[in-house]
Scaffold this motif. Structure first.
Motif, mmCIF file in Angstrom:
data_model
loop_
_atom_site.group_PDB
_atom_site.id
_atom_site.type_symbol
_atom_site.label_atom_id
_atom_site.label_comp_id
_atom_site.label_asym_id
_atom_site.label_seq_id
_atom_site.Cartn_x
_atom_site.Cartn_y
_atom_site.Cartn_z
ATOM 1 N N VAL A 98 0.842 -1.198 0.000
ATOM 2 C CA VAL A 98 0.000 0.000 0.000
ATOM 3 C C VAL A 98 0.874 1.243 0.000
ATOM 4 C CG1 VAL A 98 -1.716 1.307 1.314
ATOM 5 C CG2 VAL A 98 -1.887 -1.181 1.162
ATOM 6 N N ALA A 99 0.468 2.233 -0.791
ATOM 7 C CA ALA A 99 1.144 3.523 -0.832
ATOM 8 C C ALA A 99 0.187 4.605 -0.349
ATOM 9 C CB ALA A 99 1.607 3.834 -2.260
ATOM 10 N N ALA A 100 0.541 5.239 0.772
ATOM 11 C CA ALA A 100 -0.293 6.297 1.348
ATOM 12 C C ALA A 100 0.350 7.651 1.060
ATOM 13 C CB ALA A 100 -0.447 6.097 2.848
ATOM 14 N N PRO A 101 -0.392 8.579 0.445
ATOM 15 C CA PRO A 101 0.189 9.901 0.151
ATOM 16 C C PRO A 101 0.610 10.623 1.425
ATOM 17 C CG PRO A 101 -1.883 9.563 -1.035
ATOM 18 C CD PRO A 101 -1.787 8.460 -0.036
ATOM 19 N N LEU A 102 1.761 11.278 1.358
ATOM 20 C CA LEU A 102 2.239 12.087 2.481
ATOM 21 C C LEU A 102 1.962 13.561 2.259
ATOM 22 C CD1 LEU A 102 5.733 10.431 3.161
ATOM 23 C CD2 LEU A 102 3.666 10.237 4.566
ATOM 24 N N ALA A 103 2.010 13.992 1.011
ATOM 25 C CA ALA A 103 1.821 15.399 0.690
ATOM 26 C C ALA A 103 1.413 15.512 -0.761
ATOM 27 C CB ALA A 103 3.111 16.187 0.967
ATOM 28 N N THR B 129 5.085 12.531 -2.753
ATOM 29 C CA THR B 129 5.755 11.635 -1.810
ATOM 30 C C THR B 129 4.715 10.746 -1.128
ATOM 31 O OG1 THR B 129 5.662 13.279 -0.031
ATOM 32 C CG2 THR B 129 7.632 13.243 -1.427
ATOM 33 N N TYR B 130 5.147 9.526 -0.836
ATOM 34 C CA TYR B 130 4.244 8.524 -0.265
ATOM 35 C C TYR B 130 4.979 7.728 0.805
ATOM 36 C CZ TYR B 130 1.097 9.193 -4.288
ATOM 37 O OH TYR B 130 0.239 9.705 -5.223
ATOM 38 N N GLU B 131 4.187 6.963 1.540
ATOM 39 C CA GLU B 131 4.718 6.029 2.532
ATOM 40 C C GLU B 131 4.247 4.629 2.150
ATOM 41 O OE1 GLU B 131 4.922 6.902 7.019
ATOM 42 O OE2 GLU B 131 3.176 5.587 6.822
ATOM 43 N N LEU B 132 5.184 3.711 1.994
ATOM 44 C CA LEU B 132 4.863 2.354 1.548
ATOM 45 C C LEU B 132 4.840 1.387 2.717
ATOM 46 C CD1 LEU B 132 7.053 1.975 -1.684
ATOM 47 C CD2 LEU B 132 4.835 3.109 -1.400
ATOM 48 N N THR B 133 3.885 0.468 2.674
ATOM 49 C CA THR B 133 3.808 -0.615 3.651
ATOM 50 C C THR B 133 3.499 -1.905 2.900
ATOM 51 O OG1 THR B 133 2.933 0.897 5.322
ATOM 52 C CG2 THR B 133 2.691 -1.456 5.750
ATOM 53 N N GLY B 134 4.371 -2.889 3.049
ATOM 54 C CA GLY B 134 4.152 -4.147 2.349
ATOM 55 C C GLY B 134 5.445 -4.908 2.170
ATOM 56 N N GLU C 208 10.879 -5.994 3.161
ATOM 57 C CA GLU C 208 9.682 -5.459 3.802
ATOM 58 C C GLU C 208 9.750 -3.936 3.830
ATOM 59 O OE1 GLU C 208 6.983 -7.023 4.966
ATOM 60 O OE2 GLU C 208 7.709 -9.040 4.499
ATOM 61 N N PHE C 209 8.613 -3.299 3.500
ATOM 62 C CA PHE C 209 8.453 -1.849 3.629
ATOM 63 C C PHE C 209 7.546 -1.572 4.824
ATOM 64 C CE2 PHE C 209 8.640 -1.995 -1.253
ATOM 65 C CZ PHE C 209 10.024 -1.928 -1.255
ATOM 66 N N ASP C 210 7.964 -0.687 5.697
ATOM 67 C CA ASP C 210 7.171 -0.356 6.887
ATOM 68 C C ASP C 210 7.324 1.143 7.149
ATOM 69 O OD1 ASP C 210 5.724 -0.307 9.203
ATOM 70 O OD2 ASP C 210 7.131 -1.498 10.391
ATOM 71 N N GLY C 211 6.506 1.917 6.468
ATOM 72 C CA GLY C 211 6.671 3.359 6.523
ATOM 73 C C GLY C 211 7.832 3.830 5.662
#
Length: 544
Positions: free
Chosen positions: A198-203, A207-212, A272-275
């Motif tokens: 998952v990619a969550a937008p930061l701004a 830019t994004y934050e990835l988890t997976g 692993e991506f965690d933030g």
């Protein structure tokens, strides 16, 4: 007196101290055919320089050492801090440095760059194939990043640099960088739309934050990675830097290194991506379209890599048989062995000729050539990479028991040989891609048939094979079940057309007889005995 019990006779000398490029007549001919005359002198000098380096005993020893001492994962330092690093033998760094300095990531910066790089990649693969992975991904990242002009302007000069900098530090402080890629996940494999990262937008700045997680991430010590993740608008491409601009490490957690059949010198990791911080490349929801140019470039490198492995296997087999005596003469002079060697040489030359033709199309860049590549690259990737294991195994058999011993180098080629068929989309994926292009892009089929048709009328067996292909293509109803058959025929007529136009008559005649005319068996060494097999073997010999 002590008796002499161990006098060594009738052993082939090592195949070293030679110019790997200049000794490959098919490769030299292809380079001189596809490069503009004003580029040839410089290209000959560069490629022969790399050829002599590749053929040197010292560099060959580096390849051995890099495989005998595979990479080691270090998740933590001595104090318990997480570092997520991979340690490589010094030979790995020497090889990778040579590859970068030889311009294997710099094709985009000069005229005729793809043909020159393709020839160099084919030569360098023969030393050690593992370091080709980061070189290939770095080269291939350029067209993907061009989907975002700002990112391309920032990263492209470093990606195309001839400076190898192994240190982990911010890319802005490095003269050259390497790139990797992470697409597949354990639940999806080639079906990347099943990805769950998952990619969550930061701004609003992309830019994004990835988890997976990623199931395969080769060369995990690279400076950046192109990865796919699910953003709010769908599957999207992202750039993940290994080190952030402030010098801190990005969250890039190495879970384990894969224990692979071959390609032992190169590290392939589960990540692993965690933030994890990332920048979007291209539009949200268009990740596959963004990264597809990278995939196409790495698929061409699979063709080149397999062609290089085949060439080295054939060179070793011919060299051995030219020196080894048995049954009253040189092995290479025995009719049956000559048939085997000639058959192997045909496969190698056909692969090399097709691979360089694809590279030339990339240099051209015109609409017709781009259409040609969309069909020809997956077809070539399917067929050439599938022929590589058969060639490697048969070449090892030419050395007899010596070919089964690690010191000969053939076992490493055998272990490496299936890799390019599996990576970047295995055989069925390539076949399905060909079908997709046939259905959606008539210009690609027209461009490919135009290329094939340039040899029409020159050989009746090729003409018959072209007619058979057209019959297959006339009915695409239920074609998936026979997709491999269609792709095989397409690749063979492409190779046949090129060889009829450009190879020596004895090579083209033998290829058309055995591969298109049905006058050959299911195993190597079944060419018609009436062909000029001796000339084919002589052409394939690496040292006169």
């Amino acid at each position: 007196m002590a008796r002499r019990t161990h006098t060594v006779t009738n052993q082939a000398p090592p195949l070293s101290g030679y110019d790997v490029y200049a000794a490959d007549r098919a490769l030299v001919a292809a380079v001189e055919r596809h490069l503009a005359p004003e580029l040839l002198d410089e290209a000959r000098s560069e490629l022969s320089g790399l050829g002599r380096t590749s053929g040197s005993a010292q560099v060959q020893e580096w390849g051995v050492l890099a495989n005998e001492h595979p990479p080691r994962l270090r998740t933590h330092d001595r104090y318990g801090n997480r570092i997520d690093e991979v340690e490589f033998h010094p030979a790995w760094h020497r090889l990778l440095g040579k590859g970068v300095s030889a311009g294997l990531t710099a094709a985009w910066t000069r005229s005729g760059g793809h043909v020159r790089r393709a020839a160099a990649f084919l030569v360098w693969t023969q030393v050690e194939a593992g370091n080709g992975c980061p070189l290939s991904m770095t080269h291939a990242a350029v067209p993907a990043l061009r989907a975002d002009p700002a990112l391309a302007a920032e990263w492209e000069p470093r990606l195309t640099s001839t400076v190898y900098d192994r240190e982990l530090r911010p890319a802005a402080r490095k003269a050259g960088v390497l790139f990797g890629m992470g697409m597949t996940e354990k639940q999806g494999g080639s079906d990347v739309r099943a990805n769950t990262t998952v990619a969550a937008p930061l701004a609003e700045d992309g830019t994004y934050e990835l988890t997976g997680h990623k199931w395969f991430c080769s060369a995990p010590m690279s400076d950046g990675f192109l990865v796919l993740a699910q953003a709010p608008e769908g599957l999207t491409c992202f750039l993940v830097p290994r080190v952030l601009p402030d010098g801190s490490r990005n969250v890039f957690l190495l879970q384990r290194l894969k224990d692979k059949l071959g390609n032992r010198s190169n590290a392939s990791a589960e990540v692993e991506f965690d933030g994890t911080w990332a920048r979007r490349v291209g539009e949200e929801g268009r990740g596959v379209r963004t990264i597809i140019e990278m995939v196409a470039a790495t698929r061409l490198d699979c063709v080149l890599g397999s062609a290089g492995l085949m060439r080295q296997a054939v060179a070793q087999a011919v060299h051995h048989c030219a020196h080894r005596e048995a049954f009253g003469g040189k092995l290479a002079d025995r009719p049956l062995m000559r048939n085997v060697l000639a058959d192997l040489a045909l496969e190698s030359e056909a692969a090399t000729t097709l691979a360089l033709r694809l590279a030339a199309a990339w240099d051209d860049g015109g609409e017709q050539e781009r259409a040609f590549l969309r069909l020809a690259v997956p077809a070539a990737k399917y067929w050439v990479t599938k022929r590589c294991p058969a060639v490697a195994v048969e070449a090892a058999e030419c050395l007899g028991g010596n070919g089964y011993v690690e010191e000969s180098g053939l076992p490493r080629l055998v272990r490496e040989s299936p890799l390019n068929s599996i990576w970047e989309g295995a055989g069925n994926i390539q076949a399905l891609d060909v079908l997709r292009v046939l259905r959606r892009e008539p210009a690609a089929l027209n461009a490919t048939l135009t290329e094939v048709g340039l040899a029409r009328g020159a050989d009746h067996r090729l003409d018959t094979a072209i007619k058979g292909l057209l019959t297959e293509l006339a009915d695409l109803e239920g074609v998936e079940a026979r997709a491999r058959r269609v792709v095989e025929r397409l690749a063979l007529v492409l190779q046949g057309s090129l060889l009829v136009r450009f190879a020596p008559p004895e090579v083209a005649d033998a290829f058309c007889a055995a591969r298109l005319g049905g006058d050959g068996g299911a195993s190597f060494g079944t060419l018609p005995h009436t062909l000029d097999l001796g000339a084919i073997v002589t052409r394939a010999r690496p040292i006169d």
